[in-house]
Design an enzyme around this catalytic site. Sequence first.
Site, PDB file in Angstrom:
ATOM      1  N   ASP A  99      -9.116  -9.900   9.114  1.00 53.91           N
ATOM      2  CA  ASP A  99      -8.610  -8.552   8.807  1.00 53.91           C
ATOM      3  C   ASP A  99      -9.614  -7.434   9.082  1.00 53.91           C
ATOM      4  O   ASP A  99      -9.220  -6.362   9.509  1.00 53.91           O
ATOM      5  CB  ASP A  99      -8.181  -8.492   7.332  1.00 53.91           C
ATOM      6  CG  ASP A  99      -7.248  -7.322   7.024  1.00 53.91           C
ATOM      7  OD1 ASP A  99      -6.251  -7.147   7.759  1.00 53.91           O
ATOM      8  OD2 ASP A  99      -7.517  -6.573   6.070  1.00 53.91           O
ATOM      9  N   ARG A 121       2.153 -12.179  -0.639  1.00 58.05           N
ATOM     10  CA  ARG A 121       0.859 -12.561  -0.060  1.00 58.05           C
ATOM     11  C   ARG A 121       0.245 -13.751  -0.769  1.00 58.05           C
ATOM     12  O   ARG A 121       0.568 -14.055  -1.905  1.00 58.05           O
ATOM     13  CB  ARG A 121      -0.120 -11.381  -0.167  1.00 58.05           C
ATOM     14  CG  ARG A 121       0.368 -10.113   0.527  1.00 58.05           C
ATOM     15  CD  ARG A 121      -0.541  -9.680   1.626  1.00 58.05           C
ATOM     16  NE  ARG A 121       0.044  -8.646   2.466  1.00 58.05           N
ATOM     17  CZ  ARG A 121      -0.452  -8.307   3.647  1.00 58.05           C
ATOM     18  NH1 ARG A 121      -1.520  -8.908   4.120  1.00 58.05           N
ATOM     19  NH2 ARG A 121       0.128  -7.378   4.368  1.00 58.05           N
ATOM     20  N   ARG A 153       0.851  -1.191   0.000  1.00 53.29           N
ATOM     21  CA  ARG A 153       0.000   0.000   0.000  1.00 53.29           C
ATOM     22  C   ARG A 153       0.886   1.240   0.000  1.00 53.29           C
ATOM     23  O   ARG A 153       1.984   1.238   0.540  1.00 53.29           O
ATOM     24  CB  ARG A 153      -0.898   0.012   1.240  1.00 53.29           C
ATOM     25  CG  ARG A 153      -2.053  -0.975   1.171  1.00 53.29           C
ATOM     26  CD  ARG A 153      -2.919  -0.884   2.415  1.00 53.29           C
ATOM     27  NE  ARG A 153      -2.242  -1.375   3.592  1.00 53.29           N
ATOM     28  CZ  ARG A 153      -1.679  -0.623   4.507  1.00 53.29           C
ATOM     29  NH1 ARG A 153      -1.748   0.700   4.447  1.00 53.29           N
ATOM     30  NH2 ARG A 153      -1.059  -1.163   5.530  1.00 53.29           N
ATOM     31  N   TYR A 206      -1.403  -3.569  -7.050  1.00 55.17           N
ATOM     32  CA  TYR A 206      -1.108  -4.329  -5.838  1.00 55.17           C
ATOM     33  C   TYR A 206      -2.207  -4.306  -4.770  1.00 55.17           C
ATOM     34  O   TYR A 206      -2.644  -3.226  -4.344  1.00 55.17           O
ATOM     35  CB  TYR A 206       0.189  -3.842  -5.167  1.00 55.17           C
ATOM     36  CG  TYR A 206       0.505  -4.748  -4.001  1.00 55.17           C
ATOM     37  CD1 TYR A 206       1.151  -5.950  -4.222  1.00 55.17           C
ATOM     38  CD2 TYR A 206       0.055  -4.460  -2.721  1.00 55.17           C
ATOM     39  CE1 TYR A 206       1.352  -6.840  -3.188  1.00 55.17           C
ATOM     40  CE2 TYR A 206       0.259  -5.347  -1.684  1.00 55.17           C
ATOM     41  CZ  TYR A 206       0.910  -6.531  -1.924  1.00 55.17           C
ATOM     42  OH  TYR A 206       1.098  -7.424  -0.911  1.00 55.17           O
ATOM     43  N   SER A 242      -1.146  -3.605  10.379  1.00 53.04           N
ATOM     44  CA  SER A 242      -0.783  -4.516   9.297  1.00 53.04           C
ATOM     45  C   SER A 242       0.467  -5.317   9.649  1.00 53.04           C
ATOM     46  O   SER A 242       1.421  -4.771  10.201  1.00 53.04           O
ATOM     47  CB  SER A 242      -0.536  -3.715   8.019  1.00 53.04           C
ATOM     48  OG  SER A 242      -1.692  -2.972   7.706  1.00 53.04           O
ATOM     49  N   CYS A 292       0.971  -7.509  11.903  1.00 50.13           N
ATOM     50  CA  CYS A 292       1.226  -7.637  13.340  1.00 50.13           C
ATOM     51  C   CYS A 292       0.488  -8.827  13.952  1.00 50.13           C
ATOM     52  O   CYS A 292       0.340  -8.901  15.176  1.00 50.13           O
ATOM     53  CB  CYS A 292       0.859  -6.351  14.076  1.00 50.13           C
ATOM     54  SG  CYS A 292       2.007  -5.011  13.718  1.00 50.13           S
ATOM     55  N   LYS A 348      -9.479  -2.532   1.846  1.00 42.37           N
ATOM     56  CA  LYS A 348      -9.211  -1.383   2.699  1.00 42.37           C
ATOM     57  C   LYS A 348      -9.978  -0.142   2.246  1.00 42.37           C
ATOM     58  O   LYS A 348     -10.465   0.645   3.059  1.00 42.37           O
ATOM     59  CB  LYS A 348      -7.703  -1.096   2.778  1.00 42.37           C
ATOM     60  CG  LYS A 348      -6.900  -2.241   3.428  1.00 42.37           C
ATOM     61  CD  LYS A 348      -7.453  -2.598   4.744  1.00 42.37           C
ATOM     62  CE  LYS A 348      -6.935  -3.825   5.450  1.00 42.37           C
ATOM     63  NZ  LYS A 348      -5.598  -4.213   5.493  1.00 42.37           N
ATOM     64  N   HIS A 376     -10.417  -2.511  11.638  1.00 44.92           N
ATOM     65  CA  HIS A 376      -9.316  -3.355  11.140  1.00 44.92           C
ATOM     66  C   HIS A 376      -9.082  -4.476  12.149  1.00 44.92           C
ATOM     67  O   HIS A 376      -8.088  -4.485  12.865  1.00 44.92           O
ATOM     68  CB  HIS A 376      -8.067  -2.476  10.979  1.00 44.92           C
ATOM     69  CG  HIS A 376      -6.951  -3.117  10.205  1.00 44.92           C
ATOM     70  ND1 HIS A 376      -5.655  -2.660  10.276  1.00 44.92           N
ATOM     71  CD2 HIS A 376      -6.920  -4.157   9.333  1.00 44.92           C
ATOM     72  CE1 HIS A 376      -4.881  -3.392   9.487  1.00 44.92           C
ATOM     73  NE2 HIS A 376      -5.619  -4.307   8.909  1.00 44.92           N
TER      74      HIS A 376
HETATM   75  P1  GTP Z   1      -2.144  -7.806   7.491  1.00 47.55           P
HETATM   76  O1  GTP Z   1      -2.648  -8.840   6.540  1.00 47.55           O
HETATM   77  O2  GTP Z   1      -1.090  -6.945   6.877  1.00 47.55           O
HETATM   78  O3  GTP Z   1      -3.238  -6.978   8.076  1.00 47.55           O
HETATM   79  O4  GTP Z   1      -1.323  -8.592   8.645  1.00 47.55           O
HETATM   80  P2  GTP Z   1      -1.762  -9.441   9.922  1.00 47.55           P
HETATM   81  O5  GTP Z   1      -2.073  -8.525  11.060  1.00 47.55           O
HETATM   82  O6  GTP Z   1      -2.812 -10.417   9.548  1.00 47.55           O
HETATM   83  O7  GTP Z   1      -0.410 -10.207  10.316  1.00 47.55           O
HETATM   84  P3  GTP Z   1       0.004 -11.750  10.180  1.00 47.55           P
HETATM   85  O8  GTP Z   1      -0.825 -12.656  11.031  1.00 47.55           O
HETATM   86  O9  GTP Z   1       0.106 -12.092   8.757  1.00 47.55           O
HETATM   87  O10 GTP Z   1       1.468 -11.729  10.823  1.00 47.55           O
HETATM   88  C1  GTP Z   1       2.501 -10.926  10.334  1.00 47.55           C
HETATM   89  C2  GTP Z   1       3.826 -11.347  10.883  1.00 47.55           C
HETATM   90  O11 GTP Z   1       3.802 -11.387  12.317  1.00 47.55           O
HETATM   91  C3  GTP Z   1       4.254 -12.749  10.434  1.00 47.55           C
HETATM   92  O12 GTP Z   1       5.603 -12.685  10.038  1.00 47.55           O
HETATM   93  C4  GTP Z   1       4.109 -13.598  11.659  1.00 47.55           C
HETATM   94  O13 GTP Z   1       5.038 -14.644  11.678  1.00 47.55           O
HETATM   95  C5  GTP Z   1       4.332 -12.609  12.798  1.00 47.55           C
HETATM   96  N1  GTP Z   1       3.554 -13.019  14.008  1.00 47.55           N
HETATM   97  C6  GTP Z   1       2.234 -13.280  14.063  1.00 47.55           C
HETATM   98  N2  GTP Z   1       1.851 -13.659  15.315  1.00 47.55           N
HETATM   99  C7  GTP Z   1       2.970 -13.628  16.072  1.00 47.55           C
HETATM  100  C8  GTP Z   1       3.225 -13.898  17.457  1.00 47.55           C
HETATM  101  O14 GTP Z   1       2.349 -14.253  18.247  1.00 47.55           O
HETATM  102  N3  GTP Z   1       4.520 -13.734  17.877  1.00 47.55           N
HETATM  103  C9  GTP Z   1       5.514 -13.334  17.021  1.00 47.55           C
HETATM  104  N4  GTP Z   1       6.742 -13.193  17.523  1.00 47.55           N
HETATM  105  N5  GTP Z   1       5.305 -13.083  15.706  1.00 47.55           N
HETATM  106  C10 GTP Z   1       4.055 -13.219  15.240  1.00 47.55           C
HETATM  107  C1  SPV Z   2      -2.802  -4.607   5.359  1.00 47.46           C
HETATM  108  O1  SPV Z   2      -1.839  -3.970   4.926  1.00 47.46           O
HETATM  109  O2  SPV Z   2      -3.322  -4.356   6.482  1.00 47.46           O
HETATM  110  C2  SPV Z   2      -3.363  -5.725   4.567  1.00 47.46           C
HETATM  111  C3  SPV Z   2      -2.877  -5.904   3.200  1.00 47.46           C
HETATM  112  O3  SPV Z   2      -4.234  -6.441   5.041  1.00 47.46           O
HETATM  113  S1  SPV Z   2      -3.598  -4.799   2.074  1.00 47.46           S
HETATM  114  O4  SPV Z   2      -4.743  -5.467   1.464  1.00 47.46           O
HETATM  115  O5  SPV Z   2      -2.575  -4.511   1.064  1.00 47.46           O
HETATM  116  O6  SPV Z   2      -4.038  -3.619   2.755  1.00 47.46           O
HETATM  117 MN    MN Z   3      -4.771  -5.761   7.212  1.00 46.09          MN
END
Ligand code: GTP
Ligand code: SPV
Ligand code: MN
Length: 586
Positions: free
Chosen positions: A277, A370, A69, A197, A248, A250, A206, A226
């Site tokens: 999400d 992704r 983004r 993208y 994001s 996290c 979003k 979110h």
């Molecule tokens: P968006 O799709 O961007 O909104 O991301 P998201 O909030 O869904 O994050 P996602 O679950 O994909 O995790 C992102 C990163 O955080 C990955 O590299 C995971 O391995 C890491 N991660 C997720 N949960 C944990 C956790 O409990 N501990 C640690 N240390 N890392 C974590």
């Molecule tokens: C985020 O960035 O929080 C996502 C991926 O879930 S995107 O769809 O690119 O916003």
């Molecule tokens: Mn997201």
Amino acid sequence: MTKNKMLLSWIEEMTALTTPDKVVWITGDPKQLDELRQQALATGELYKLNEEKLPDCYLHRTAVNDVARVEHRTFICSRNKKDAGPTNNWMEPKEAYEKLGKIFSKSMKGRTMYVIPYSMGPVGSKFSKVGIELTDSIYVVMNMVIMTRVGSDVLDVLGNSNDFVRGLHGKAQIDEENRYICHFPEDNTIWSVNSGYGGNVLLGKKCFALRIASYQGKQENWMAEHMLILGVEYPDGDIKYIAAAFPSACGKTNLAMLIPPEIYAKKGYKVWTVGDDIAWIRKGPDGRLWAINPENGFFGVAPGTNVKSNPNALHSTEQGTIFTNVVHNLENNTVWWEGLDKNPPTKAIDWKGNPWTAESGEKGAHPNSRFTAPATNCPCISKEFDSPNGVPLSAIVFGGRRAKTAPLVYQSFDWVNGVFVGSIMASETTAAASGAVGVVRRDPMAMLPFCGYNMGDYFQHWLDMGKDIGNKVPKIFHVNWFRLDNEGHFEWPGFGENLRVLLWILDRCDNKVDAVETPIGYLPKHEDISLEGIDVSKETLKDLLSVDKKLWLDDATAVEEFYGKIGETLPKELKEELAKLKKRLA
Ligand code: GTP
Ligand code: SPV
Ligand code: MN
């Protein structure tokens, strides 16, 4: 397909502007989608992966300058600048339409415009809203078909109504200098140009489900957040639902698909995914807050996803999935990314399209690569996933990446204090947006890049929702899975083990467990976070549950600065909460 005059005249107007050779309506018919896939394969826009190992799966690579983004090119175009607020980029609507109109002008010459009718939320549910996306990208069509509910039935539900979000997307030249993602909340309109993208172009996600929908929610008395939504099932079969907002990359997808550690699984605990999400939240007939996931698939971060960290996500990608910017494994025509396993392919193409080996020292998959996977693939998808009524929320959880400061978990004192906790959220930036990574920034409710109106008014909306719900409000918590020790290692094992924290949270909601009152909120007594079966020492847990007053006072100063930026729309209740926090810390 429709007789809706508003819709037809808008499409006519956009067609006159962009002058595509052809206009094709996406009906949802599998035969039509298959023909489009064949076209995308012929041009190299999609690449077909090993049908035996990954049936119906495809690989796509974006331009190297188009991988995340672009927040600095994302605008809220409200009539008054004040309504976009101090945290959003603003452009005057007339100026934006003119500027982007020039870029869109004749930009689809020689191309086809696809008309995608989609529903955010189960088709026909009271929670749901209709969007129409016009795009010149088959990749976008294929992703939207996975991420939303697409097809002619959506037009039947829409009928002759004017209540639909008008999305126009054009790849144009994928020119970074002329890339714009513009939102017109007062016109129910989104224009996105020069990107191909994810969050920039899948306009249901979003752009609509957060930026436009947050504005709609403010007008119509509901909330677009979110947030992931999950259900924790107890051994007796009772299921309690939690919504959680993390910025994001996290950990929302990971938490939403959590696998209980063995000792909990044996006792009969289960976790069910409703969403990973976005949550749309409304007051239900029982006076509580109920939530749906408006999406129909997962657009998840690939790197770090593996059989140990998130097997449910991995299983979700085993068929009908589109992979974007991962490594193409030429040994068996599959995919690979950093953190999938310890065996990177020896013959491979990286996300940029170049021959690649792990020895090069470069990352093979982009950190924000992704997968787009259908929700129905997910082994732990909730039986309420398609429910038009959503699920009732027991708890709301905020969280971010904080190396120090924030403890593993704490509970806010009440709703207003909980809104304060959400409003002062901060997190280290990630690869999900272009720009520096690892910088701490304020990200209230994980909505900084996604709130479609003035952030101060958004805080007020949270306070108003609380007043409306009264004593049936969910309890509000804050978590931090990312606390580091002095050597820079994560102190908490995270992932499945996060269930231990969720169970404390739900016990608090049921008044089943006591807590320690601290200046920032209620923290668990050490003995109430079970360490059975994990390699976390009592000292580490003590550190995870400590509140460093000096760090918090520094943080309070940073919050004061941030609140200063919000300015006159900042609700006075939140200003008072900050003053109270400082007093308790002093
Ligand atoms: P968006 O799709 O961007 O909104 O991301 P998201 O909030 O869904 O994050 P996602 O679950 O994909 O995790 C992102 C990163 O955080 C990955 O590299 C995971 O391995 C890491 N991660 C997720 N949960 C944990 C956790 O409990 N501990 C640690 N240390 N890392 C974590
Ligand atoms: C985020 O960035 O929080 C996502 C991926 O879930 S995107 O769809 O690119 O916003
Ligand atoms: Mn997201």
